[in-house]
Design a protein around this motif. Structure first.
Motif, mmCIF file in Angstrom:
data_model
loop_
_atom_site.group_PDB
_atom_site.id
_atom_site.type_symbol
_atom_site.label_atom_id
_atom_site.label_comp_id
_atom_site.label_asym_id
_atom_site.label_seq_id
_atom_site.Cartn_x
_atom_site.Cartn_y
_atom_site.Cartn_z
ATOM 1 N N GLY A 51 57.804 103.580 67.667
ATOM 2 C CA GLY A 51 58.325 104.854 68.132
ATOM 3 C C GLY A 51 57.671 105.998 67.382
ATOM 4 O O GLY A 51 56.507 105.901 66.982
ATOM 5 N N TYR A 52 58.444 107.055 67.154
ATOM 6 C CA TYR A 52 57.904 108.220 66.441
ATOM 7 C C TYR A 52 59.059 109.044 65.879
ATOM 8 O O TYR A 52 60.229 108.771 66.178
ATOM 9 N N ASP A 66 64.752 99.354 68.194
ATOM 10 C CA ASP A 66 65.579 99.562 67.001
ATOM 11 C C ASP A 66 65.771 98.268 66.207
ATOM 12 O O ASP A 66 65.606 98.252 64.980
ATOM 13 N N LYS A 67 66.107 97.191 66.884
ATOM 14 C CA LYS A 67 66.349 95.913 66.206
ATOM 15 C C LYS A 67 65.084 95.396 65.534
ATOM 16 O O LYS A 67 65.115 94.958 64.372
ATOM 17 N N ALA A 68 63.953 95.456 66.242
ATOM 18 C CA ALA A 68 62.682 94.994 65.682
ATOM 19 C C ALA A 68 62.289 95.831 64.468
ATOM 20 O O ALA A 68 61.758 95.312 63.481
ATOM 21 N N LEU A 69 62.561 97.131 64.527
ATOM 22 C CA LEU A 69 62.245 98.029 63.416
ATOM 23 C C LEU A 69 63.065 97.681 62.183
ATOM 24 O O LEU A 69 62.545 97.642 61.066
ATOM 25 N N ILE A 73 61.692 96.462 58.502
ATOM 26 C CA ILE A 73 62.040 97.147 57.248
ATOM 27 C C ILE A 73 62.480 96.129 56.197
ATOM 28 O O ILE A 73 62.107 96.213 55.030
ATOM 29 N N GLN A 74 63.283 95.151 56.613
ATOM 30 C CA GLN A 74 63.714 94.104 55.685
ATOM 31 C C GLN A 74 62.517 93.299 55.179
ATOM 32 O O GLN A 74 62.448 92.949 53.995
#
Length: 217
Positions: A51-52, A66-69, A73-74
């Motif tokens: 995204g951005y 959102d879930k993949a992001l 991050i984890q």
């Protein structure tokens, strides 16, 4: 590769939007630093197709993944400690070996080493030296304690410790009813003791002693 601060900013923005001054206050840094970090995070989000950041009003993450992001991050948070574990468990390792093992660029590894030096500045220094590889300034005792701490705090490091676990359980079984174990267990749990012994078998200096002299913890 994002820095610790940039990962934290990203996590804050996943919860709700912020003005630059608000983020600066939360992160205890300057607004100028936040602007630079937001630019870096935005580039990273776009490069990885997550995204951005919309900065027309407040800083706001726009993403359909959102879930993949959040999963990524984890992974980023753990990757740093996986690399630290690798440095602690190897006597000599080059930056090219680290980049190959973790499928990362030299620039990313150097950035992670910089972050680790900042986070652990009161404990050790990691340096990259020509013909010597990556060196970490720790005594054997400190190295064992830090390995045990990583194993205890980050159970999802995804590393192979089968042999060390097997050796530690066998050794602990042999000394379980001795007075020294009774004294130790007054101050730490059996799990912590197992991890300390396991860290001994992982520590490269101790591995050398075991191989040469059949030494035990």
């Amino acid at each position: 590769m994002l820095t610790n601060r940039q990962i934290k900013i990203l996590q804050h923005l996943l919860i709700h939007s912020f003005y630059g001054t608000e983020l600066a206050k939360v992160m205890k840094t300057s607004r100028r630093t936040i602007i630079r970090d937001i630019s870096t995070i935005d580039d990273w989000l776009r490069e990885n197709n997550y995204g951005y950041i919309d900065s027309s009003k407040k800083y706001l993450i726009v993403t359909k993944r959102d879930k993949a992001l959040k999963i990524e991050i984890q992974k980023l948070k753990v990757q740093k400690y996986r690399i630290l574990y690798q440095l602690l468990s190897c006597k000599n390792i080059s930056i090219s070996e680290i980049t190959e093992k973790f499928f990362s660029s030299k620039r990313d590894i150097e950035s992670i080493i910089k972050n680790l030096n900042e986070e652990y500045r009161h404990l050790f220094t990691i340096s990259i030296q020509p013909r010597k590889g990556i060196l970490i300034s720790l005594s054997t005792y400190e190295r064992i304690n830090l390995i045990a701490s990583l194993l205890f705090s980050f159970v999802n490091l995804n590393i192979d410790t089968y042999e060390a676990k097997k050796n530690s359980y066998l050794y602990l079984e042999n000394i379980r009813h001795t007075k020294i174990v009774e004294r130790i267990l007054r101050y730490e749990t059996e799990t912590q003791l197992c991890l300390q012994i396991q860290a001994y078998y992982i520590c490269p200096e101790c591995q050398l002693k075991c191989n040469n002299h059949g030494a035990r913890p």
